[in-house]
Design a protein around this motif. Structure first.
Motif, PDB file in Angstrom:
ATOM      1  N   MET A   1      76.779  59.693  10.216  1.00 22.05           N
ATOM      2  CA  MET A   1      77.630  58.664   9.628  1.00 22.05           C
ATOM      3  C   MET A   1      77.031  58.232   8.290  1.00 22.05           C
ATOM      4  SD  MET A   1      80.480  57.082  10.486  1.00 22.05           S
ATOM      5  CE  MET A   1      80.522  57.131  12.286  1.00 22.05           C
ATOM      6  N   LEU A   2      77.752  58.466   7.213  1.00 23.05           N
ATOM      7  CA  LEU A   2      77.257  58.138   5.871  1.00 23.05           C
ATOM      8  C   LEU A   2      77.844  56.837   5.338  1.00 23.05           C
ATOM      9  CD1 LEU A   2      77.462  61.692   4.242  1.00 23.05           C
ATOM     10  CD2 LEU A   2      75.520  60.614   5.413  1.00 23.05           C
ATOM     11  N   GLY A   3      79.024  56.480   5.786  1.00 20.29           N
ATOM     12  CA  GLY A   3      79.658  55.240   5.336  1.00 20.29           C
ATOM     13  C   GLY A   3      80.603  54.723   6.396  1.00 20.29           C
ATOM     14  N   LYS A   4      80.809  53.420   6.388  1.00 23.79           N
ATOM     15  CA  LYS A   4      81.687  52.811   7.404  1.00 23.79           C
ATOM     16  C   LYS A   4      82.206  51.480   6.877  1.00 23.79           C
ATOM     17  CE  LYS A   4      77.851  50.490   9.807  1.00 23.79           C
ATOM     18  NZ  LYS A   4      76.829  50.817   8.793  1.00 23.79           N
ATOM     19  N   THR A   5      83.190  50.920   7.576  1.00 19.99           N
ATOM     20  CA  THR A   5      83.664  49.592   7.228  1.00 19.99           C
ATOM     21  C   THR A   5      82.749  48.559   7.865  1.00 19.99           C
ATOM     22  OG1 THR A   5      85.504  48.036   7.367  1.00 19.99           O
ATOM     23  CG2 THR A   5      85.279  49.586   9.173  1.00 19.99           C
ATOM     24  N   ARG A   6      82.540  47.466   7.169  1.00 15.12           N
ATOM     25  CA  ARG A   6      81.693  46.397   7.692  1.00 15.12           C
ATOM     26  C   ARG A   6      82.495  45.380   8.495  1.00 15.12           C
ATOM     27  NH1 ARG A   6      76.663  45.873   5.132  1.00 15.12           N
ATOM     28  NH2 ARG A   6      76.037  47.932   4.359  1.00 15.12           N
ATOM     29  N   ASP A   7      83.815  45.476   8.461  1.00 13.58           N
ATOM     30  CA  ASP A   7      84.649  44.506   9.198  1.00 13.58           C
ATOM     31  C   ASP A   7      85.935  45.207   9.661  1.00 13.58           C
ATOM     32  OD1 ASP A   7      86.165  44.359   6.609  1.00 13.58           O
ATOM     33  OD2 ASP A   7      84.475  43.104   5.996  1.00 13.58           O
ATOM     34  N   ASP A   8      87.072  44.861   9.074  1.00 12.80           N
ATOM     35  CA  ASP A   8      88.334  45.483   9.473  1.00 12.80           C
ATOM     36  C   ASP A   8      88.357  46.960   9.090  1.00 12.80           C
ATOM     37  OD1 ASP A   8      89.091  42.985  10.241  1.00 12.80           O
ATOM     38  OD2 ASP A   8      90.525  42.649   8.625  1.00 12.80           O
ATOM     39  N   ALA A   9      89.039  47.760   9.913  1.00 13.01           N
ATOM     40  CA  ALA A   9      89.331  49.134   9.528  1.00 13.01           C
ATOM     41  C   ALA A   9      90.532  49.130   8.579  1.00 13.01           C
ATOM     42  CB  ALA A   9      89.637  49.976  10.760  1.00 13.01           C
ATOM     43  N   ALA A  10      90.724  50.224   7.849  1.00 11.08           N
ATOM     44  CA  ALA A  10      91.823  50.288   6.881  1.00 11.08           C
ATOM     45  C   ALA A  10      93.179  50.110   7.560  1.00 11.08           C
ATOM     46  CB  ALA A  10      91.773  51.614   6.126  1.00 11.08           C
ATOM     47  N   GLY A  11      93.390  50.795   8.682  1.00  9.78           N
ATOM     48  CA  GLY A  11      94.661  50.676   9.387  1.00  9.78           C
ATOM     49  C   GLY A  11      94.891  49.277   9.916  1.00  9.78           C
ATOM     50  N   GLU A  12      93.820  48.641  10.364  1.00 11.67           N
ATOM     51  CA  GLU A  12      93.914  47.258  10.836  1.00 11.67           C
ATOM     52  C   GLU A  12      94.336  46.334   9.699  1.00 11.67           C
ATOM     53  OE1 GLU A  12      91.011  43.986  13.108  1.00 11.67           O
ATOM     54  OE2 GLU A  12      90.208  45.891  12.376  1.00 11.67           O
ATOM     55  N   ALA A  13      93.801  46.578   8.510  1.00 10.04           N
ATOM     56  CA  ALA A  13      94.168  45.770   7.347  1.00 10.04           C
ATOM     57  C   ALA A  13      95.647  45.943   7.004  1.00 10.04           C
ATOM     58  CB  ALA A  13      93.296  46.158   6.148  1.00 10.04           C
ATOM     59  N   PHE A  14      96.151  47.172   7.096  1.00 11.15           N
ATOM     60  CA  PHE A  14      97.585  47.407   6.863  1.00 11.15           C
ATOM     61  C   PHE A  14      98.417  46.601   7.848  1.00 11.15           C
ATOM     62  CE2 PHE A  14      96.435  51.001   4.200  1.00 11.15           C
ATOM     63  CZ  PHE A  14      97.499  51.095   3.321  1.00 11.15           C
ATOM     64  N   ASP A  15      98.033  46.623   9.126  1.00  9.63           N
ATOM     65  CA  ASP A  15      98.799  45.894  10.146  1.00  9.63           C
ATOM     66  C   ASP A  15      98.767  44.388   9.900  1.00  9.63           C
ATOM     67  OD1 ASP A  15      99.593  48.154  11.498  1.00  9.63           O
ATOM     68  OD2 ASP A  15      97.958  48.107  12.941  1.00  9.63           O
ATOM     69  N   LYS A  16      97.594  43.863   9.528  1.00 11.72           N
ATOM     70  CA  LYS A  16      97.463  42.417   9.322  1.00 11.72           C
ATOM     71  C   LYS A  16      98.224  41.956   8.081  1.00 11.72           C
ATOM     72  CE  LYS A  16      93.117  41.748  11.833  1.00 11.72           C
ATOM     73  NZ  LYS A  16      91.678  41.390  11.747  1.00 11.72           N
ATOM     74  N   VAL A  17      98.187  42.752   7.021  1.00 10.70           N
ATOM     75  CA  VAL A  17      98.934  42.387   5.816  1.00 10.70           C
ATOM     76  C   VAL A  17     100.436  42.482   6.085  1.00 10.70           C
ATOM     77  CG1 VAL A  17      99.487  43.117   3.449  1.00 10.70           C
ATOM     78  CG2 VAL A  17      97.100  42.936   4.189  1.00 10.70           C
ATOM     79  N   ALA A  18     100.860  43.477   6.844  1.00 12.43           N
ATOM     80  CA  ALA A  18     102.279  43.589   7.195  1.00 12.43           C
ATOM     81  C   ALA A  18     102.730  42.383   8.014  1.00 12.43           C
ATOM     82  CB  ALA A  18     102.518  44.879   7.976  1.00 12.43           C
ATOM     83  N   ARG A  19     101.873  41.928   8.918  1.00 12.75           N
ATOM     84  CA  ARG A  19     102.214  40.750   9.717  1.00 12.75           C
ATOM     85  C   ARG A  19     102.313  39.525   8.818  1.00 12.75           C
ATOM     86  NH1 ARG A  19      97.942  40.592  13.090  1.00 12.75           N
ATOM     87  NH2 ARG A  19      98.841  42.299  14.273  1.00 12.75           N
ATOM     88  N   LEU A  20     101.398  39.419   7.846  1.00 11.84           N
ATOM     89  CA  LEU A  20     101.408  38.309   6.903  1.00 11.84           C
ATOM     90  C   LEU A  20     102.703  38.292   6.087  1.00 11.84           C
ATOM     91  CD1 LEU A  20     100.017  36.058   5.180  1.00 11.84           C
ATOM     92  CD2 LEU A  20      98.969  37.905   3.858  1.00 11.84           C
TER      93      LEU A  20
END
Length: 347
Positions: A153-172
């Protein structure tokens, strides 16, 4: 060439497939999107019950479409980690039961390894080493693929995943669930330069920015504050298309920048993309353009193999089985599991 019946029930897709080496003989998916849409996201207990109801018919359909009998099957595989534990238990229990009944080897498969193997289904000539950008609702990772079962593993998200961010912004933005497809569709109608949003850089303790890690929580908050500011200024209706385009552009640019730098730093000339967000048109455009400019090769799986499916699980299982790997029937399920621990799944 090993032929595997594979089951995938890690979240809200009930899936079964028959895969021979890197060739898909059948790939059946029973989606639960309509069930969970009313809740605005996946409800674990509801997902588990739907898996119980759907799995038998899905397995039967996979065997029929592949035109195989149990005599043609060399092994049975189930996703065992990571994921929703209740949902995983349905698939693992079914997989073990079928393996016992038909005297076949059983293999537990790591869900992220399945997404890595999705690229082999459309690019069977692909061989390690290469870099995999895995972007989904639960994961955003840069993975150095060294061999079957060997990953760094060379890189990762420190909080939300990208897909999770899409879902949360869509809900917003009151666009419904799932958020990725609808944001992608509306972004095509908007101005991607309309609003400047933060890419979510990770600061290092000694100064500077982490070159490969991502953060999407701050981006999500920035969209929330932007929407509130527009409403306070009396903007009505909101410029939804421009908001979607600006958000998607920010995600795509950030992921592309980190992926290209990681590949170049590690001397990897091929980049394979996996996970549900790999279907996003903005991300595909940015990565393709960056790869062309730098002389790298970027590979995208077909859209049907981006989201959760059993064909990718079967492809991974066929490779492990060919190498003599087999799981014990005492294997359990895990909601979290580091990709580096893959080989602990096999006796």
């Amino acid at each position: 060439m090993k032929t595997v019946l594979a089951l995938e029930t890690s979240c809200d897709e009930t899936a079964a497939a028959v895969v021979r080496d890197r060739t898909v003989l059948s790939n059946i998916v029973a989606s639960q999107i309509d069930i969970h849409r009313r809740y605005g996201g996946v409800v674990p207990e509801v997902a588990s019950r739907a898996h119980v109801e759907n799995l038998g018919a899905v397995v039967e359909a996979a065997l029929q479409e592949a035109e195989v009998t149990w005599g043609d099957i060399d092994g049975v595989a189930s996703t065992c980690a990571p994921g929703l534990v209740g949902a995983l238990m349905v698939g693992v229990t079914a997989g073990k039961t079928l393996a016992m009944l038909h005297d076949k080897p059983f293999l537990g498969i790591h869900h992220l390894e399945g997404h890595i193997y999705a690229s082999y289904l459309s690019q069977p000539e692909l061989q390690p080493p290469y870099l995999c950008l895995l972007v989904s609702g639960g994961h955003t990772s840069l993975i150095h693929v060294q061999d079957c079962g060997r990953y760094e593993m060379l890189g990762k998200t420190r909080d939300d995943a990208a897909g999770e961010a899409f879902d949360k912004v869509a809900r917003l933005l009151e666009l419904g669930y799932p958020g990725g497809p609808v944001i992608d569709k509306l972004a095509a109608l908007g101005d991607r330069t309309a609003f400047k949003l933060p890419e979510g850089n990770i600061s290092l303790p000694g100064g500077g920015i982490h070159p490969y890690d991502s953060s999407f929580s701050g981006l999500k908050t920035a969209v929330l504050r932007l929407v509130q500011s527009l409403k306070d200024d009396g903007v009505d209706p909101l410029p939804i298309n421009d908001l979607c385009a600006s958000f998607q552009e920010t995600v795509a640019k950030g992921l592309t920048k980190r992926t290209m730098r990681c590949a170049q730093d590690y001397g990897l000339t091929t980049i394979a993309i996996g996970g549900g967000v790999a279907a996003n048109s903005g991300l595909r455009q940015h990565l393709a353009a960056a790869a062309a400019a730098t002389g790298l090769t970027v590979l995208f799986p077909p859209l049907k193999y981006c989201t959760d499916n059993a064909a990718m699980i079967g492809c991974a299982a066929a490779d492990h089985l060919e190498r003599g790997h087999q799981s014990g029937f005492q294997l359990g399920t895990r909601s979290r599991m580091d990709l580096a621990e893959v080989m602990t799944l096999y006796a």
